[in-house]
Design a protein around this motif. Structure first.
Motif, short mmCIF file in Angstrom:
data_model
loop_
_atom_site.label_atom_id
_atom_site.label_comp_id
_atom_site.label_asym_id
_atom_site.label_seq_id
_atom_site.Cartn_x
_atom_site.Cartn_y
_atom_site.Cartn_z
N HIS A 66 0.86 -1.18 0.00
CA HIS A 66 0.00 0.00 0.00
C HIS A 66 0.90 1.23 0.00
O HIS A 66 1.81 1.34 0.83
N LEU A 67 0.66 2.15 -0.93
CA LEU A 67 1.43 3.37 -1.03
C LEU A 67 0.55 4.54 -0.61
O LEU A 67 -0.40 4.90 -1.28
N ILE A 68 0.88 5.13 0.52
CA ILE A 68 0.06 6.21 1.06
C ILE A 68 0.08 7.43 0.14
O ILE A 68 -0.85 8.23 0.12
N LYS A 69 1.11 7.55 -0.67
CA LYS A 69 1.18 8.68 -1.62
C LYS A 69 0.05 8.63 -2.66
O LYS A 69 -0.24 9.64 -3.29
N LEU A 70 -0.55 7.47 -2.85
CA LEU A 70 -1.68 7.40 -3.78
C LEU A 70 -2.87 8.19 -3.26
O LEU A 70 -3.75 8.59 -4.01
N VAL A 71 -2.91 8.42 -1.95
CA VAL A 71 -3.97 9.24 -1.37
C VAL A 71 -3.57 10.71 -1.42
O VAL A 71 -4.37 11.58 -1.77
N ASP A 76 5.18 12.57 3.40
CA ASP A 76 6.63 12.48 3.54
C ASP A 76 7.12 11.11 3.06
O ASP A 76 6.53 10.08 3.38
N GLY A 77 8.21 11.09 2.30
CA GLY A 77 8.70 9.85 1.71
C GLY A 77 9.05 8.77 2.71
O GLY A 77 8.98 7.57 2.39
N ASP A 78 9.43 9.16 3.93
CA ASP A 78 9.79 8.16 4.95
C ASP A 78 8.57 7.59 5.64
O ASP A 78 8.70 6.70 6.49
N HIS A 79 7.37 8.08 5.30
CA HIS A 79 6.15 7.60 5.94
C HIS A 79 5.11 7.27 4.88
O HIS A 79 3.92 7.51 5.08
N ALA A 80 5.55 6.73 3.74
CA ALA A 80 4.65 6.58 2.58
C ALA A 80 4.34 5.14 2.22
O ALA A 80 3.64 4.89 1.25
N VAL A 81 4.86 4.16 3.00
CA VAL A 81 4.73 2.77 2.58
C VAL A 81 4.13 1.91 3.69
O VAL A 81 4.52 2.03 4.86
N LEU A 82 3.19 1.08 3.33
CA LEU A 82 2.65 0.05 4.23
C LEU A 82 2.83 -1.29 3.56
O LEU A 82 2.82 -1.40 2.33
N ARG A 83 3.00 -2.34 4.37
CA ARG A 83 3.15 -3.67 3.80
C ARG A 83 2.29 -4.64 4.60
O ARG A 83 2.52 -4.90 5.78
N LYS A 163 9.44 -0.26 8.16
CA LYS A 163 9.22 0.81 9.13
C LYS A 163 7.74 1.18 9.17
O LYS A 163 7.06 1.17 8.14
N THR A 164 7.26 1.54 10.34
CA THR A 164 5.85 1.92 10.50
C THR A 164 5.69 3.42 10.27
O THR A 164 6.39 4.22 10.91
N PRO A 165 4.80 3.84 9.35
CA PRO A 165 4.55 5.28 9.17
C PRO A 165 4.01 5.89 10.46
O PRO A 165 3.13 5.32 11.12
N LEU A 166 4.52 7.05 10.81
CA LEU A 166 4.14 7.69 12.07
C LEU A 166 3.33 8.96 11.86
O LEU A 166 2.82 9.53 12.83
N LYS A 167 3.23 9.43 10.62
CA LYS A 167 2.45 10.64 10.38
C LYS A 167 1.89 10.61 8.96
O LYS A 167 2.38 9.91 8.08
#
Length: 388
Positions: A66-71, A76-83, A163-167
């Motif tokens: 899941h790419l949070i940037k699609l929303v 921020d690039g360091d908080h943009a990825v979920l797996r 890494k877990t997105p924090l913001k």
């Protein structure tokens, strides 16, 4: 299921332009399994900088299901990825990279589907996440060309928790509150799987195809496409074309009769005859039959015949009209008329309705299977055949 190239001949892949070697899509370059290392060398030679362990770590850490940037592209690039992995599946979920533009060429090396002859087309990432019987020689070839340290770095990163997105970025994220079991609310933000973007694009493309004179009729619907970003590579280099939001408007609900006709043309049950007067006349005919057993004369017998004939005539007309409507519907929608089932009998048409009390149903069934009704049906068919 991944594509499986089937090319019996073995030939050295010809060096081609960079676009044919570095890609997120199938390139049409079948490769014998024992020559995969040669293909990796050609790919390596297209890179302007070496693929280092630092770059490999960066690529892996910024790849997810899941790419949070699609929303929101402002994440921020360091908080943009979920797996996430499906807990009921025995395979790891597909993932896509979300890296800065300079790292995209490296991603096109490890995410390119390799078309190994006789095997599914899988990328290096696929072989790491979901290895099969030919993964070992492919990964050995990758390590031979790019280094064992690069392969081990990728294995460690992909097979461990990201890494877990924090913001989150502000503005575009939908917020939904759901109740907690112990009281209070839980705030959640839905995010779609990254591969769903291209999957949705492939799904809606046929709805915009032009109709060909001799071809099948393309599917249609009320769709609106709105490009909200012309640079999807800022989100993921693996996502081609502009990001698209769409509005799908559902067609109006069918009336009950239309729905039953649609179902019948597609092999379902015959539409019901929804005339409330029919139940009244069937029960009246049942009363006349019961009275006929104790008292009858020429006038009562004629009235009994007329009532049965009326039911038979009206039911037959309903059957013929419905069949005509069904054939017209099939012709408009290019449906084979042979798929339309045979209609039910006159008695079945008359009995298929709500009867309220069970005793009314029993009386109606008894009347519609009586010798008198069967006799009037037979005479009605004889008259119809004589007129034909």
């Amino acid at each position: 299921m991944p594509d499986i190239p089937d090319h019996p001949e073995k030939s050295e892949p010809a060096a081609s332009k960079e676009a044919d070697l570095l890609s997120f899509k199938l390139t049409g370059r079948p490769i014998p399994l024992d020559e995969v290392s040669s293909e990796f060398r050609l790919m390596r030679d297209c890179l302007k900088k070496p693929l280092t362990a630092e770059v490999a770590t960066r690529i892996c850490e910024k790849s997810g299901s899941h790419l949070i940037k699609l929303v929101s592209p402002r994440v921020d690039g360091d908080h943009a990825v979920l797996r996430f992995d499906d807990p009921e599946a025995n395979r790891k979920s597909s993932i896509l990279p979300s890296v800065n533009a300079p790292d995209i060429p490296f991603c096109k090396v490890v995410y390119r589907p390799l078309e190994v002859i006789g095997h599914p087309s899988l990328s290096v990432v696929d072989h790491i996440l979901n290895p099969d019987e030919h993964s070992s020689p492919v990964l050995d070839a990758f390590a031979e060309v790019f280094g064992k340290d690069i392969l081990e770095t990728m294995r460690d990163a992909f097979l461990s928790e990201p890494k877990t997105p924090l913001k989150l970025g502000a503005g575009e994220f939908p917020i939904i509150f759901i109740p907690r079991l112990g009281g209070g609310d839980l705030q959640i933000t839905p995010v779609s799987p990254a591969p769903a973007f291209m999957g949705m694009k492939r799904m809606i493309d046929p709805y915009f195809q032009k109709a060909q004179p001799d071809g099948p009729r393309p599917p249609r619907g009320r769709w609106t496409r709105h490009a909200v970003s012309s640079k999807p590579q800022n989100i993921s280099g693996a996502i081609g074309g502009p990001r698209i939001r769409f509005l799908a408007t559902m067609p109006p609900a069918m009336h009950q009769g239309e729905a039953e006709l649609y179902r019948y043309v597609h092999g379902g049950g015959f539409p019901r005859w929804r005339d409330d007067e029919v139940s009244i006349w069937v029960l009246r005919y049942a009363d006349m039959l019961e009275a006929d057993t104790t008292y009858n004369n020429e006038d009562t017998r004629a009235a009994l015949d007329r009532t049965a004939d009326r039911l038979i005539r009206d039911a037959s007309e309903f059957i013929l009209d419905t069949l005509e409507d069904a054939k017209n519907f099939a012709e408009r929608h290019r449906i084979n008329e042979e798929s339309i089932p045979e209609p039910p009998s006159v008695a079945q048409i008359l009995i298929r309705r709500p009867w309220g009390k069970d005793q009314n149903y029993d009386r109606a069934r008894k009347a519609l299977t009586s010798p008198h009704f069967e006799d009037r049906l037979r005479k009605s068919r004889i008259v119809q055949e004589a007129r034909a």
